[in-house]
Design a protein around this motif. Sequence first.
Motif, PDB file in Angstrom:
ATOM      1  N   PRO A  56     124.043 -37.214  42.354  1.00 51.41           N
ATOM      2  CA  PRO A  56     123.353 -37.536  41.094  1.00 51.41           C
ATOM      3  C   PRO A  56     122.935 -38.999  40.975  1.00 51.41           C
ATOM      4  O   PRO A  56     121.893 -39.302  40.394  1.00 51.41           O
ATOM      5  CB  PRO A  56     124.373 -37.158  40.016  1.00 51.41           C
ATOM      6  CG  PRO A  56     125.694 -37.082  40.717  1.00 51.41           C
ATOM      7  CD  PRO A  56     125.397 -36.670  42.122  1.00 51.41           C
ATOM      8  N   VAL A  57     123.741 -39.911  41.518  1.00 48.61           N
ATOM      9  CA  VAL A  57     123.383 -41.327  41.446  1.00 48.61           C
ATOM     10  C   VAL A  57     122.124 -41.588  42.271  1.00 48.61           C
ATOM     11  O   VAL A  57     121.168 -42.236  41.811  1.00 48.61           O
ATOM     12  CB  VAL A  57     124.548 -42.207  41.949  1.00 48.61           C
ATOM     13  CG1 VAL A  57     124.133 -43.669  41.995  1.00 48.61           C
ATOM     14  CG2 VAL A  57     125.776 -42.020  41.061  1.00 48.61           C
ATOM     15  N   LEU A 113     116.238 -42.408  42.638  1.00 44.82           N
ATOM     16  CA  LEU A 113     114.952 -42.053  43.240  1.00 44.82           C
ATOM     17  C   LEU A 113     113.958 -41.559  42.187  1.00 44.82           C
ATOM     18  O   LEU A 113     112.760 -41.836  42.281  1.00 44.82           O
ATOM     19  CB  LEU A 113     115.156 -41.001  44.319  1.00 44.82           C
ATOM     20  CG  LEU A 113     115.774 -41.499  45.631  1.00 44.82           C
ATOM     21  CD1 LEU A 113     116.048 -40.320  46.562  1.00 44.82           C
ATOM     22  CD2 LEU A 113     114.868 -42.511  46.315  1.00 44.82           C
ATOM     23  N   ALA A 114     114.464 -40.825  41.196  1.00 40.62           N
ATOM     24  CA  ALA A 114     113.575 -40.332  40.142  1.00 40.62           C
ATOM     25  C   ALA A 114     112.985 -41.489  39.329  1.00 40.62           C
ATOM     26  O   ALA A 114     111.784 -41.496  39.012  1.00 40.62           O
ATOM     27  CB  ALA A 114     114.335 -39.376  39.223  1.00 40.62           C
ATOM     28  N   VAL A 115     113.808 -42.464  39.008  1.00 37.03           N
ATOM     29  CA  VAL A 115     113.326 -43.634  38.268  1.00 37.03           C
ATOM     30  C   VAL A 115     112.298 -44.400  39.107  1.00 37.03           C
ATOM     31  O   VAL A 115     111.231 -44.800  38.603  1.00 37.03           O
ATOM     32  CB  VAL A 115     114.503 -44.546  37.875  1.00 37.03           C
ATOM     33  CG1 VAL A 115     113.992 -45.861  37.300  1.00 37.03           C
ATOM     34  CG2 VAL A 115     115.414 -43.848  36.873  1.00 37.03           C
ATOM     35  N   ALA A 138     105.476 -45.102  50.552  1.00 37.88           N
ATOM     36  CA  ALA A 138     105.869 -44.594  51.871  1.00 37.88           C
ATOM     37  C   ALA A 138     107.354 -44.831  52.116  1.00 37.88           C
ATOM     38  O   ALA A 138     108.057 -43.974  52.675  1.00 37.88           O
ATOM     39  CB  ALA A 138     105.034 -45.257  52.960  1.00 37.88           C
ATOM     40  N   ALA A 139     107.870 -46.001  51.691  1.00 40.60           N
ATOM     41  CA  ALA A 139     109.301 -46.288  51.831  1.00 40.60           C
ATOM     42  C   ALA A 139     110.125 -45.307  51.000  1.00 40.60           C
ATOM     43  O   ALA A 139     111.174 -44.826  51.443  1.00 40.60           O
ATOM     44  CB  ALA A 139     109.591 -47.720  51.398  1.00 40.60           C
ATOM     45  N   TRP A 140     109.647 -44.984  49.788  1.00 43.79           N
ATOM     46  CA  TRP A 140     110.355 -44.014  48.936  1.00 43.79           C
ATOM     47  C   TRP A 140     110.438 -42.663  49.631  1.00 43.79           C
ATOM     48  O   TRP A 140     111.493 -42.013  49.635  1.00 43.79           O
ATOM     49  CB  TRP A 140     109.629 -43.881  47.591  1.00 43.79           C
ATOM     50  CG  TRP A 140     110.332 -43.025  46.583  1.00 43.79           C
ATOM     51  CD1 TRP A 140     111.145 -43.453  45.575  1.00 43.79           C
ATOM     52  CD2 TRP A 140     110.300 -41.590  46.489  1.00 43.79           C
ATOM     53  NE1 TRP A 140     111.621 -42.382  44.850  1.00 43.79           N
ATOM     54  CE2 TRP A 140     111.118 -41.223  45.388  1.00 43.79           C
ATOM     55  CE3 TRP A 140     109.664 -40.586  47.208  1.00 43.79           C
ATOM     56  CZ2 TRP A 140     111.316 -39.900  45.011  1.00 43.79           C
ATOM     57  CZ3 TRP A 140     109.865 -39.265  46.842  1.00 43.79           C
ATOM     58  CH2 TRP A 140     110.675 -38.927  45.751  1.00 43.79           C
ATOM     59  N   VAL A 179     118.217 -37.448  51.281  1.00 46.15           N
ATOM     60  CA  VAL A 179     118.270 -36.268  50.426  1.00 46.15           C
ATOM     61  C   VAL A 179     118.049 -34.990  51.236  1.00 46.15           C
ATOM     62  O   VAL A 179     118.756 -33.998  51.038  1.00 46.15           O
ATOM     63  CB  VAL A 179     117.233 -36.352  49.280  1.00 46.15           C
ATOM     64  CG1 VAL A 179     117.268 -35.085  48.428  1.00 46.15           C
ATOM     65  CG2 VAL A 179     117.501 -37.574  48.417  1.00 46.15           C
ATOM     66  N   SER A 180     117.108 -35.003  52.147  1.00 44.18           N
ATOM     67  CA  SER A 180     116.783 -33.800  52.928  1.00 44.18           C
ATOM     68  C   SER A 180     117.937 -33.437  53.862  1.00 44.18           C
ATOM     69  O   SER A 180     118.886 -34.203  54.032  1.00 44.18           O
ATOM     70  CB  SER A 180     115.509 -34.047  53.737  1.00 44.18           C
ATOM     71  OG  SER A 180     115.797 -34.750  54.936  1.00 44.18           O
TER      72      SER A 180
END
Length: 257
Positions: free
Chosen positions: A28-29, A34-36, A60-62, A70-71
Amino acid sequence: MDEAQRWVPYCGEAPSPGVWLERWNLDPVLCTGLAVLAWVLWHPVMAGGISRGRIRSLRAAWIMVFLLYVSPLCAFSSAFFTVRVVHHMALVLVIAPLLAFGLSRRLDSLPAPVWTSTTMAALVFWIWHAPSAYGAALSSVPVYALMQFSLAASAVLFWTALRRTSAAQALAALLVTTVQMGLLGALITFAARPMYAPHFLSTLSWGVLPLEDQQLAGLTMWAPGSLAYLCAAVWIGWRWMRADGSRADRTVPVEST
């Protein structure tokens, strides 16, 4: 403590061949962060003050961070040291230069002497690939976070220093980095026995011996890793020669007719 249960790294236990594609990391952290960042980078107003090239670099870095952390590649790196090495190479060779360019306006105020940055990046990379330090990172989430942050931060400073310095200094730093990366890869490749305890058992369900995994990891670091730095050196050298050629053309006197 049973060795198979001892190593539970940040990405989770090493997956078996049948389930690794289902193993997404939904920390969750991390997902909140990443969402922000995604909202900032893709929101027209928030990203409006950043140049097009820099915002593309940060996006691209994101995407690379999402793929690595995450994957299912995250869980896959718990099984294979080779995948972990690919993970680290992507961190220092792809994400770090993208961040160095995308955040260049903010990073330009930081002190980043080229040889200090080169030495620091090399030391950090070698330290975290020592068996004891690597084992500590794969048995503790805070130590793992420290490993990832220090690898990324030292690499960002390295690429930032290359952007600031002369072409000759950048070429020299890249060539030194190429040599030390190849040396570390060779030492890992030619080790006579498995050195990384978290992977003594994690590869067996895949039909791969830990020494075979380690040798492939060393070759990955030795060949593609060194080649990536060498390609960066060739690119800088090519730009340097083009710039010198353009200056020479401008200074050639025009003969009167």
